[in-house]
Write a protein that holds these residues in place. Structure first.
Motif, PDB file in Angstrom:
ATOM      1  N   ILE A  93      45.882  78.237 116.765  1.00  0.00           N
ATOM      2  CA  ILE A  93      45.773  78.569 115.348  1.00  0.00           C
ATOM      3  C   ILE A  93      44.310  78.836 114.981  1.00  0.00           C
ATOM      4  N   MET A  94      43.397  78.005 115.490  1.00  0.00           N
ATOM      5  CA  MET A  94      41.981  78.177 115.179  1.00  0.00           C
ATOM      6  C   MET A  94      41.435  79.476 115.773  1.00  0.00           C
ATOM      7  N   LEU A  95      41.804  79.797 117.004  1.00  0.00           N
ATOM      8  CA  LEU A  95      41.388  81.068 117.604  1.00  0.00           C
ATOM      9  C   LEU A  95      41.926  82.243 116.786  1.00  0.00           C
ATOM     10  N   SER A  96      43.189  82.157 116.389  1.00  0.00           N
ATOM     11  CA  SER A  96      43.786  83.249 115.611  1.00  0.00           C
ATOM     12  C   SER A  96      43.077  83.425 114.273  1.00  0.00           C
ATOM     13  N   GLN A  97      42.690  82.316 113.655  1.00  0.00           N
ATOM     14  CA  GLN A  97      41.973  82.423 112.385  1.00  0.00           C
ATOM     15  C   GLN A  97      40.636  83.127 112.554  1.00  0.00           C
ATOM     16  N   LEU A  98      39.952  82.829 113.640  1.00  0.00           N
ATOM     17  CA  LEU A  98      38.698  83.526 113.923  1.00  0.00           C
ATOM     18  C   LEU A  98      38.957  85.015 114.156  1.00  0.00           C
ATOM     19  N   GLY A  99      40.045  85.328 114.847  1.00  0.00           N
ATOM     20  CA  GLY A  99      40.385  86.723 115.082  1.00  0.00           C
ATOM     21  C   GLY A  99      40.693  87.465 113.795  1.00  0.00           C
ATOM     22  N   ILE A 100      41.442  86.823 112.890  1.00  0.00           N
ATOM     23  CA  ILE A 100      41.753  87.424 111.597  1.00  0.00           C
ATOM     24  C   ILE A 100      40.482  87.655 110.785  1.00  0.00           C
ATOM     25  N   PHE A 101      39.618  86.645 110.764  1.00  0.00           N
ATOM     26  CA  PHE A 101      38.384  86.732 109.977  1.00  0.00           C
ATOM     27  C   PHE A 101      37.481  87.856 110.468  1.00  0.00           C
ATOM     28  N   THR A 102      37.265  87.917 111.784  1.00  0.00           N
ATOM     29  CA  THR A 102      36.375  88.948 112.325  1.00  0.00           C
ATOM     30  C   THR A 102      36.986  90.344 112.193  1.00  0.00           C
ATOM     31  N   SER A 103      38.298  90.456 112.322  1.00  0.00           N
ATOM     32  CA  SER A 103      38.942  91.767 112.169  1.00  0.00           C
ATOM     33  C   SER A 103      38.790  92.286 110.745  1.00  0.00           C
ATOM     34  N   MET A 104      38.938  91.381 109.767  1.00  0.00           N
ATOM     35  CA  MET A 104      38.796  91.825 108.379  1.00  0.00           C
ATOM     36  C   MET A 104      37.334  92.090 108.020  1.00  0.00           C
ATOM     37  N   LEU A 105      36.417  91.360 108.648  1.00  0.00           N
ATOM     38  CA  LEU A 105      35.009  91.698 108.445  1.00  0.00           C
ATOM     39  C   LEU A 105      34.722  93.099 108.957  1.00  0.00           C
ATOM     40  N   ALA A 106      35.307  93.432 110.114  1.00  0.00           N
ATOM     41  CA  ALA A 106      35.122  94.778 110.663  1.00  0.00           C
ATOM     42  C   ALA A 106      35.734  95.835 109.742  1.00  0.00           C
ATOM     43  N   MET A 107      36.887  95.527 109.150  1.00  0.00           N
ATOM     44  CA  MET A 107      37.506  96.470 108.221  1.00  0.00           C
ATOM     45  C   MET A 107      36.714  96.567 106.922  1.00  0.00           C
ATOM     46  N   THR A 108      35.936  95.531 106.615  1.00  0.00           N
ATOM     47  CA  THR A 108      35.034  95.586 105.465  1.00  0.00           C
ATOM     48  C   THR A 108      33.903  96.564 105.716  1.00  0.00           C
ATOM     49  N   VAL A 109      33.318  96.470 106.914  1.00  0.00           N
ATOM     50  CA  VAL A 109      32.192  97.332 107.267  1.00  0.00           C
ATOM     51  C   VAL A 109      32.618  98.796 107.370  1.00  0.00           C
ATOM     52  N   THR A 110      33.848  99.026 107.804  1.00  0.00           N
ATOM     53  CA  THR A 110      34.338 100.389 108.013  1.00  0.00           C
ATOM     54  C   THR A 110      35.259 100.839 106.886  1.00  0.00           C
ATOM     55  N   ALA A 111      35.082 100.273 105.695  1.00  0.00           N
ATOM     56  CA  ALA A 111      36.026 100.519 104.595  1.00  0.00           C
ATOM     57  C   ALA A 111      35.968 101.932 104.032  1.00  0.00           C
ATOM     58  N   SER A 112      34.987 102.735 104.455  1.00  0.00           N
ATOM     59  CA  SER A 112      34.944 104.127 103.990  1.00  0.00           C
ATOM     60  C   SER A 112      36.013 104.977 104.653  1.00  0.00           C
ATOM     61  N   ASP A 113      36.561 104.487 105.785  1.00  0.00           N
ATOM     62  CA  ASP A 113      37.593 105.210 106.553  1.00  0.00           C
ATOM     63  C   ASP A 113      37.114 106.588 106.993  1.00  0.00           C
ATOM     64  N   SER A 114      35.810 106.710 107.241  1.00  0.00           N
ATOM     65  CA  SER A 114      35.277 107.987 107.718  1.00  0.00           C
ATOM     66  C   SER A 114      35.686 108.266 109.153  1.00  0.00           C
ATOM     67  N   ASN A 115      36.009 107.203 109.893  1.00  0.00           N
ATOM     68  CA  ASN A 115      36.499 107.350 111.267  1.00  0.00           C
ATOM     69  C   ASN A 115      37.841 106.636 111.345  1.00  0.00           C
ATOM     70  N   LEU A 116      38.914 107.397 111.301  1.00  0.00           N
ATOM     71  CA  LEU A 116      40.246 106.789 111.248  1.00  0.00           C
ATOM     72  C   LEU A 116      40.611 106.071 112.537  1.00  0.00           C
ATOM     73  N   ALA A 117      40.039 106.485 113.661  1.00  0.00           N
ATOM     74  CA  ALA A 117      40.309 105.797 114.924  1.00  0.00           C
ATOM     75  C   ALA A 117      39.764 104.373 114.880  1.00  0.00           C
ATOM     76  N   ILE A 118      38.577 104.189 114.298  1.00  0.00           N
ATOM     77  CA  ILE A 118      37.998 102.846 114.159  1.00  0.00           C
ATOM     78  C   ILE A 118      38.820 102.018 113.178  1.00  0.00           C
ATOM     79  N   THR A 119      39.229 102.646 112.098  1.00  0.00           N
ATOM     80  CA  THR A 119      40.092 101.941 111.139  1.00  0.00           C
ATOM     81  C   THR A 119      41.366 101.456 111.821  1.00  0.00           C
ATOM     82  N   ALA A 120      41.967 102.321 112.626  1.00  0.00           N
ATOM     83  CA  ALA A 120      43.198 101.960 113.329  1.00  0.00           C
ATOM     84  C   ALA A 120      42.956 100.822 114.316  1.00  0.00           C
ATOM     85  N   LEU A 121      41.820 100.844 115.023  1.00  0.00           N
ATOM     86  CA  LEU A 121      41.507  99.790 116.002  1.00  0.00           C
ATOM     87  C   LEU A 121      41.496  98.421 115.339  1.00  0.00           C
TER      88      LEU A 121
END
Length: 516
Positions: A93-121
């Motif tokens: 559960i703790m590992l998954s929470q870290l994964g969720i947090f870092t994935s959403m941080l990445a989606m925060t940084v790429t929130a312009s969706d200028s590269n849809l492949a990165i958004t999809a990743l």
């Protein structure tokens, strides 16, 4: 990760403490779900992404349907460091929470969706870690509460937390995204922080006394050493998961491009074939499965034995059962991804949608879940499933009604309330129905199998929903009207299975130890 036998459940007092914990875990798992589904669809629409491409992003939601593929890993392996102090389940559960947090941080940084492949990743990674959290939390729930009397309150608490979080994410993210100073980066960052809340609480909880490192602190190093080594191991695991996901995605996209696939290519048949193959192979093996003895490799296999057991118990009626569960919630899933783009297209602002998805949707969902839970304790399955299907269909028909009404926020509230009430009622009835299909000998694996398959077909079809609406518009029809009408009819059509299922009973266990 190292192999480890399943340890005892982590100590937490029964009653209210367990219920509160599972409200929190359900909330944590429910928050990110909308962020790679409905909210992401609204974000892409806001950035001018074509509806056909938005429909393809819905296929990210296919990942949770395949959770049975990696669920056995969570039973067999520990997360280094975390498991040393907190045990197997909390470690995952703790590992998954870290994964969720870092994935959403990445989606925060790429929130312009200028590269849809990165958004999809990062959307795929968010879906993977969210699903892993659900698998780990479900397994821990079963260990904490082995009897129906103990299980009921915890399961209900988890559902309340999950549905509340989905409504909160849909409302809160859109309200924040409509603030010019914060926009979509602020929305994803806020939900990431909220979803991470259980992590420090789990860190502060008591250790698992069954672990040798806890009974002999000198061997394990205590809480802080376990936390430090767990964080280091998590960084490595998350990094490897990201690289593997990126490599697989690149290989798929390169292969598709190499054979001439583009955004106009109809890939539905290929995706459908690949996704359905494991289930079709199991169904094809039914004649052999039905005749299999208890000690046969098919039924005794640690990898596929739990799934073979389902087909062995229900025989050829397993196909009817799977057909019903795959269609019953299909209308809700089909409507999920295109409801926000349709409402935005009607001229409603993100703030108006956010307000509708807030108090209105939450209240309607709570009432729907409550009534659904009450019905299954009072009436037969045929009655409760029928009522749930009709109210789910009514919620989808409400979007058609909304499209032909004068624009008004109260009208939006009514349509949203109908949708969430029907979703909540049908969802509560369906969860209990699936639970009753499971063999108590394999509760985790079979529930993962059934709940995954239940949404597989609908999520496959939802990936093409945007293209369907576009094609209907091009043919001169009102695409959204036709789409939401059809999704409601599908919910009702599932009831055609009920006369067959009413007479379906599982075979009794033929294992020698069961007879003894």
């Amino acid at each position: 990760m190292t192999a480890h036998p399943q340890g005892a459940a982590a100590p937490i007092a029964p009653g209210l403490p367990r219920m509160l914990l599972y409200v929190l875990l359900g909330f944590s798992a429910g928050l990110p779900f909308y962020m790679f589904s409905t909210v992401l669809s609204a974000r892409l629409s806001d950035h001018g992404v074509a509806l056909t491409i938005i429909g393809f992003f819905a296929w990210v939601q296919l990942l949770p349907t395949f959770k049975f593929l990696w669920a056995p890993l969570l039973d067999r392996y520990d997360v280094p460091g975390f498991a040393r102090f907190w045990g197997k389940r909390r470690g995952w559960i703790m590992l998954s929470q870290l994964g969720i947090f870092t994935s959403m941080l990445a989606m925060t940084v790429t929130a312009s969706d200028s590269n849809l492949a990165i958004t999809a990743l990062f959307a795929v990674l968010l879906a993977f870690w969210t699903t892993t959290l659900e698998v780990a939390a479900d397994a821990w729930r079963i260990e904490l509460a082995p009897t129906p009397e103990e299980q009921g309150p915890i399961a209900a608490s988890n559902l309340w937390g999950y549905r509340t979080a989905m409504v909160a994410a849909g409302s809160g993210a859109l309200l924040i995204a409509d603030m010019p100073a914060l926009s979509w980066p602020g929305a994803y960052l806020a939900i990431a922080v909220a979803a991470f809340l259980p992590f420090p609480i789990l860190c502060a909880m008591r250790p698992d006394p069954a672990l040798s490192s806890v009974r002999h602190p000198a061997r394990g190093g205590g809480r802080w050493v376990a936390l430090g080594t767990g964080l280091v191991a998590s960084v490595l695991i998350l990094g490897v998961a990201t690289l593997v996901t990126a490599a697989v995605g690149w290989a798929i996209l390169s292969g598709a491009s190499g054979i001439g696939f583009d955004q106009n290519t109809d890939v539905k048949p290929l995706v459908f074939t690949v996704a359905m193959a494991p289930f079709l192979l199991m169904a094809a093996a039914l004649p052999k499965i039905i005749k299999a003895r208890p000690d046969s490799p098919l039924r005794s296999s640690a990898a596929i034995g739990p799934y073979v057991d389902f087909f062995w118990r229900y025989g050829f009626m397993a196909i009817a059962v799977l057909g019903f569960v795959s269609v019953y919630r299909m209308g809700d899933v089909l409507a999920l991804n295109l409801s926000k783009p349709m409402i935005l297209g009607l001229g409603y602002t993100k703030s108006e949608i956010g307000r509708a998805d807030g108090v209105v949707a939450l209240a309607a969902s709570i009432i729907g879940v409550g009534l659904g839970g009450w019905m299954v304790t009072r009436w037969r399955w045929g009655v409760t499933l029928t009522i749930g299907a009709f109210f789910a269909a009514l919620g989808n028909f409400g979007f058609v009604w909304l499209a032909h009404m004068p624009r008004g926020e109260v009208t939006l509230y009514i349509a949203t309330a109908l949708d969430q009430f029907g979703n909540g009622m049908a969802g509560a009835v369906f969860v209990v129905y699936l639970s009753m299909l499971v063999n108590p000998r394999y509760p985790g694996a079979q529930y993962a199998f059934l709940s995954g398959f239940a949404f597989l077909l609908s999520r496959l079809l939802s990936g093409a929903a945007g293209k369907v609406v576009t094609d209907l518009d091009a043919a001169g029809y009102n695409g959204f009207d036709m789409f939401f009408l059809a999704s409601g009819v599908i919910s009702i059509a599932a009831l055609a299975f009920l006369p067959f299922l009413a007479r379906t009973r599982p075979r009794p266990d033929d294992r020698p130890e069961a007879a003894a």
